[in-house]
Design an enzyme around this catalytic site. Sequence first.
Site, short mmCIF file in Angstrom:
data_model
loop_
_atom_site.label_atom_id
_atom_site.label_comp_id
_atom_site.label_asym_id
_atom_site.label_seq_id
_atom_site.Cartn_x
_atom_site.Cartn_y
_atom_site.Cartn_z
CG ASP A 137 -10.46 12.31 3.64
OD1 ASP A 137 -10.20 11.42 4.45
OD2 ASP A 137 -11.45 12.28 2.88
NE ARG B 228 -8.15 7.31 7.03
CZ ARG B 228 -9.21 8.06 6.71
NH1 ARG B 228 -9.15 8.89 5.68
NH2 ARG B 228 -10.31 8.01 7.42
CG HIS C 33 -6.83 -1.53 -0.78
ND1 HIS C 33 -6.68 -0.27 -1.28
CD2 HIS C 33 -7.98 -1.54 -0.08
CE1 HIS C 33 -7.72 0.47 -0.91
NE2 HIS C 33 -8.51 -0.28 -0.19
P1 FDA Z 1 -1.83 0.01 -4.31
O1 FDA Z 1 -2.58 1.02 -5.11
O2 FDA Z 1 -0.40 -0.23 -4.64
O3 FDA Z 1 -2.64 -1.33 -4.36
C1 FDA Z 1 -2.18 -2.52 -3.76
C2 FDA Z 1 -3.09 -3.65 -4.18
O4 FDA Z 1 -4.39 -3.43 -3.69
C3 FDA Z 1 -3.26 -3.81 -5.68
O5 FDA Z 1 -2.23 -4.57 -6.24
C4 FDA Z 1 -4.59 -4.46 -5.76
O6 FDA Z 1 -4.45 -5.84 -5.48
C5 FDA Z 1 -5.34 -3.83 -4.65
N1 FDA Z 1 -6.14 -2.65 -5.08
C6 FDA Z 1 -5.82 -1.36 -4.94
N2 FDA Z 1 -6.80 -0.57 -5.44
C7 FDA Z 1 -7.74 -1.40 -5.91
C8 FDA Z 1 -8.99 -1.20 -6.56
N3 FDA Z 1 -9.46 0.03 -6.81
N4 FDA Z 1 -9.71 -2.29 -6.88
C9 FDA Z 1 -9.25 -3.53 -6.62
N5 FDA Z 1 -8.06 -3.79 -6.02
C10 FDA Z 1 -7.33 -2.74 -5.68
N6 FDA Z 1 -5.42 9.12 -0.40
C11 FDA Z 1 -5.18 10.45 -0.22
O7 FDA Z 1 -4.42 11.05 -0.97
N7 FDA Z 1 -5.80 11.12 0.82
C12 FDA Z 1 -6.61 10.49 1.70
O8 FDA Z 1 -7.13 11.13 2.62
C13 FDA Z 1 -6.85 9.10 1.52
N8 FDA Z 1 -7.66 8.42 2.38
C14 FDA Z 1 -7.72 7.04 2.28
C15 FDA Z 1 -8.43 6.31 3.23
C16 FDA Z 1 -8.42 4.93 3.19
C17 FDA Z 1 -9.13 4.16 4.25
C18 FDA Z 1 -7.71 4.24 2.15
C19 FDA Z 1 -7.65 2.74 2.10
C20 FDA Z 1 -7.06 4.97 1.19
C21 FDA Z 1 -7.07 6.36 1.22
N9 FDA Z 1 -6.44 7.10 0.24
C22 FDA Z 1 -6.23 8.44 0.44
C23 FDA Z 1 -6.05 6.46 -1.05
C24 FDA Z 1 -4.61 5.99 -1.04
O9 FDA Z 1 -3.73 7.08 -1.01
C25 FDA Z 1 -4.30 5.15 -2.28
O10 FDA Z 1 -4.52 5.89 -3.43
C26 FDA Z 1 -5.14 3.87 -2.37
O11 FDA Z 1 -5.38 3.32 -1.11
C27 FDA Z 1 -4.39 2.81 -3.19
O12 FDA Z 1 -3.18 2.48 -2.57
P2 FDA Z 1 -2.89 1.08 -1.84
O13 FDA Z 1 -2.15 1.39 -0.59
O14 FDA Z 1 -4.11 0.33 -1.67
O15 FDA Z 1 -1.83 0.37 -2.75
#
Ligand code: FDA
Length: 305
Positions: free
Chosen positions: A132, A182, A225
Site C-alpha cells: 500500500d 495499482r 470508483h
Molecule cells: P472519488 O473519491 O472521487 O469517488 C468517485 C465516486 O466514487 C464518488 O463520486 C462516489 O460515487 C463513489 N465513491 C467514492 N467513495 C465512496 C464511498 N466511500 N462510498 C460510496 N461511494 C463512494 N489510497 C492510498 O492513499 N493508498 C493506498 O494504498 C490505497 N489503496 C487503495 C486500494 C484500492 C483497491 C482502492 C479502490 C483505493 C485505494 N486507496 C488508497 C484510496 C484512494 O486513494 C481513494 O481515496 C479512494 O479510492 C477514493 O477515490 P476514488 O478514485 O474512488 O474517487
Amino acid sequence: MLRTLFLAAAGSARLERLVESAPAGKAIVSRFVAGETAADALRTSRELADDGLGISLDYLGGETVTPEQAEAVRDAYVALLAGLRETGLTPAAEVSLKLSALGQRLDEKLAYENARAVCAAAADAGTAVTLDAEDHTTTDATLETLADLRRDFPSTGAVLQAYLRRTEGDCRELATAGSRVRLCKGAYAEPESVAFQSALDVDKSYVRCLNILMSGEGYPMVATHDPRLIAIAEDRARWFDRSTGEYEFQLLYGVRTEEQARLAAGGQSVRVYLPYGSQWYGYLMRRLADRPATLTTLPRSLTRR
Ligand code: FDA
C-alpha cells in the site's frame, strides 16, 4: 473541508474511543470491513470469490510502535495466507500490506525483513503481495523496499497515488514487464508542495498516469470508483490492445458494489480490497473523507448493501 476534518479525526485517539463504542460506528464499519478476525476475512473472501471477484486482504492491526507489534502483524499475515491456501482461496485472493504496520517508522530494515516473510508465505500459498502507499514522507522508502522485494518476489505490487506530483515519473519507472502497479487517487492530507489539491488536477494526473501504465509493459491495477476514470480506463485498454486479463479494476469492499458486479459481468477482472481486523478506525475515517455523504446514508446502509 469535511475531507480535511475526517483526515484529522483519523489521528485522534479520543475520537477513536468514542466512535468505537458508538453503535452507529459499528454499523458503518460493517459496511466497509469484513469483520475483526481472520475467520471473518476468509468467509467474506469466499463470498466474493464465489461471485467471480478477486480479493486483496488488508489486515487492520493498528499503529505499530514496537518491533513486537510489527512481528505480530507479520504473523497475522502469515497465518492468513496459510488459511487462504488451505481454503483454496488462492490465487483469487492476494494481500495488501502497509509497511508502517511492519515497522517502517521504527527501522526500514525490520519492515523489509517482515515484508519478506509475508512475501515468502504468499509465494508458498501461490499468490502475491501489494505494498500500500501511505503518506508522501514514506514514498521513497516504500519504493526502495519494493525494488528489494521484487528481486526474489517479482510479483510484488506497488501502489502509486495520482495526487502526488511525482507519480507520473514513478509510473514511467514501474511500467516495465512483470511489474504490478495499482493506481489510486490518494487518501492522505498532503501539502500543495507535493500534491495536486483540486479534484480536477488529481483526475487529470490520474489519466496521464493511466496512459503511461496502459501503454507500458506492466500490469495496471486501476483502483478507483470514479465512473469517468473507469470509462477512460476501459477506453485506454482497447486503445492499447490489452485484453481483459492484462489489467484489472480494483474497488473497495462496500463501495459501489453494483459497479463491481457490472464490471465483472461485462468480463472485466475485478478485485475487491477487503480490510479486516479490530483496528478499523483510521480506515473508516479515510473512507468517510473520500465521501462524507456516507454518514447521511447511514440508515440506508443499515438495511441494504
Ligand atoms: P472519488 O473519491 O472521487 O469517488 C468517485 C465516486 O466514487 C464518488 O463520486 C462516489 O460515487 C463513489 N465513491 C467514492 N467513495 C465512496 C464511498 N466511500 N462510498 C460510496 N461511494 C463512494 N489510497 C492510498 O492513499 N493508498 C493506498 O494504498 C490505497 N489503496 C487503495 C486500494 C484500492 C483497491 C482502492 C479502490 C483505493 C485505494 N486507496 C488508497 C484510496 C484512494 O486513494 C481513494 O481515496 C479512494 O479510492 C477514493 O477515490 P476514488 O478514485 O474512488 O474517487
